[in-house]
Write a protein that holds these residues in place. Structure first.
Motif, PDB file in Angstrom:
ATOM      1  N   THR A   1      15.762  11.020  25.384  1.00  9.10           N
ATOM      2  CA  THR A   1      17.152  10.777  25.015  1.00  9.10           C
ATOM      3  C   THR A   1      17.347   9.270  24.946  1.00  9.10           C
ATOM      4  O   THR A   1      16.950   8.536  25.860  1.00  9.10           O
ATOM      5  N   TYR A   2      17.938   8.826  23.847  1.00 14.50           N
ATOM      6  CA  TYR A   2      18.122   7.397  23.613  1.00 14.50           C
ATOM      7  C   TYR A   2      19.606   7.075  23.448  1.00 14.50           C
ATOM      8  O   TYR A   2      20.422   7.953  23.148  1.00 14.50           O
ATOM      9  N   GLU A   3      19.901   5.796  23.605  1.00 19.63           N
ATOM     10  CA  GLU A   3      21.238   5.304  23.301  1.00 19.63           C
ATOM     11  C   GLU A   3      21.103   4.001  22.520  1.00 19.63           C
ATOM     12  O   GLU A   3      20.398   3.078  22.957  1.00 19.63           O
TER      13      GLU A   3
ATOM     14  N   ARG B   1      24.435   8.092  21.376  1.00 18.72           N
ATOM     15  CA  ARG B   1      23.392   8.760  22.154  1.00 18.72           C
ATOM     16  C   ARG B   1      22.808   9.900  21.330  1.00 18.72           C
ATOM     17  O   ARG B   1      23.534  10.677  20.710  1.00 18.72           O
TER      18      ARG B   1
ATOM     19  N   PRO C   1      28.411   2.925  21.612  1.00 19.61           N
ATOM     20  CA  PRO C   1      27.203   3.634  22.046  1.00 19.61           C
ATOM     21  C   PRO C   1      26.984   4.896  21.208  1.00 19.61           C
ATOM     22  O   PRO C   1      27.918   5.665  20.971  1.00 19.61           O
TER      23      PRO C   1
END
Length: 303
Positions: free
Chosen positions: A246-248, A276, A274
């Protein structure tokens, strides 16, 4: 600027030059593709010449899969346990050290290291060989999920899974080292594009941070600035798998609008946006663009 993998000089060799070498030369040129296992290259060398890099890898893989079970087990034992203690100095092969650093496993705090040490010990006790995973395809949370899931596997299945992961590791190492026709398709890509919809043009000079989430503190993967076309030169992750994670993305758009004289108030209505998202296909192409004005934004998975 991509920060997730240390720069390391990798000596490359062309397929034509490899085909012209004697068997000892082939073994030397492929040293480290399979961890402490020169016999794999010896076996494959007998099948020269190779028309493509993919054919070379197929010969290496066939040598591994055709080996005796105990030899394949030894191939797993050659790999070091996952995780390095912060400030530790346990020696490992250069390629493994680079891969650990790229995955953020080379400088673990005491509590995190203890968790890996316990998992390594439990896995070794159950199966008699180390847990092997192509960590360049996984973020830290995904690595831990794989570790815990595979502890429940059957011994024969784990031997086969471990060998498959050894071959994944070798494919990525070989892809870095070899040039020539028929390259290995083992890479993914993550990119972005910022469009200023208020001005009707790409948003240049926007700082973008890429963070990996999910296991401990967020980890900075890339810190970049968009070019005149609103893109990050070379992509955020390119030339390798995009690790399952999981990235942001943090888009610092407030500074962009202040510089253009349209900041949307003080403080700005939108400052840092942001976004996500999750990656489940390491060899996939992920494009996460942002369309933004001082008061609204949108994003999606593009191509």
């Amino acid at each position: 600027m991509r920060l997730d993998e240390p720069e390391a000089a990798v000596m490359t060799v062309s397929l034509d030059d490899l085909n012209a070498l004697d068997a000892e030369g082939v073994v030397a040129a492929l040293d480290g593709v399979y961890e402490h296992a020169p016999w794999v290259a010896w076996e494959a060398a007998a099948r020269r010449p190779f028309a493509t890099v993919a054919a070379l890898f197929a010969a290496l893989e066939a040598a591994v899969l055709g080996a005796h079970e105990e030899t394949r087990r030894r191939l797993l034992i050659n790999h070091p346990p996952l995780g390095r203690r912060k400030g530790g100095s346990v020696p490992v092969a250069e390629a493994s050290a680079s891969e650990h650093a790229g995955a953020g496993l080379d400088d673990l705090e005491a509590q995190e290291f203890d968790r890996y040490a316990a998992l390594n010990a439990a896995y070794q006790s159950r199966f008699g060989f180390p847990f092997v995973l192509c960590i360049r395809r996984h973020g830290k949370a995904s690595i831990l999920r794989q570790f815990e899931r595979r502890l429940d596997g059957a011994p024969a299945e784990e031997l086969a899974t471990g060998i498959a992961e050894v071959n994944r590791i070798a494919a990525l190492r070989l892809a870095e080292r070899m040039t020539g026709p028929g390259p290995l398709a083992r890479h993914g890509r993550l990119s972005t594009h910022v469009l200023d919809t208020a001005a009707g043009r790409p948003a240049a000079g926007v700082r973008i941070e890429l963070m990996e989430l999910g296991a401990g503190a967020p980890r900075l993967i890339a810190d970049a600035v968009t070019n005149a076309d609103g893109r990050v030169e070379g992509g955020l992750i390119a030339g390798r798998p995009v690790p399952i994670a999981t990235y942001e993305l943090l888009f610092h758009v407030g500074a962009h609008f202040r510089a253009s004289g349209d900041g949307g108030g003080d403080p700005a209505f939108l400052d840092v946006i942001p976004v996500r998202f999750g990656v489940s296909e390491p060899e996939g192409t992920y494009h996460v663009p942002l369309t933004v004005s001082p008061f609204a934004y949108a994003t999606y998975r593009g191509s």
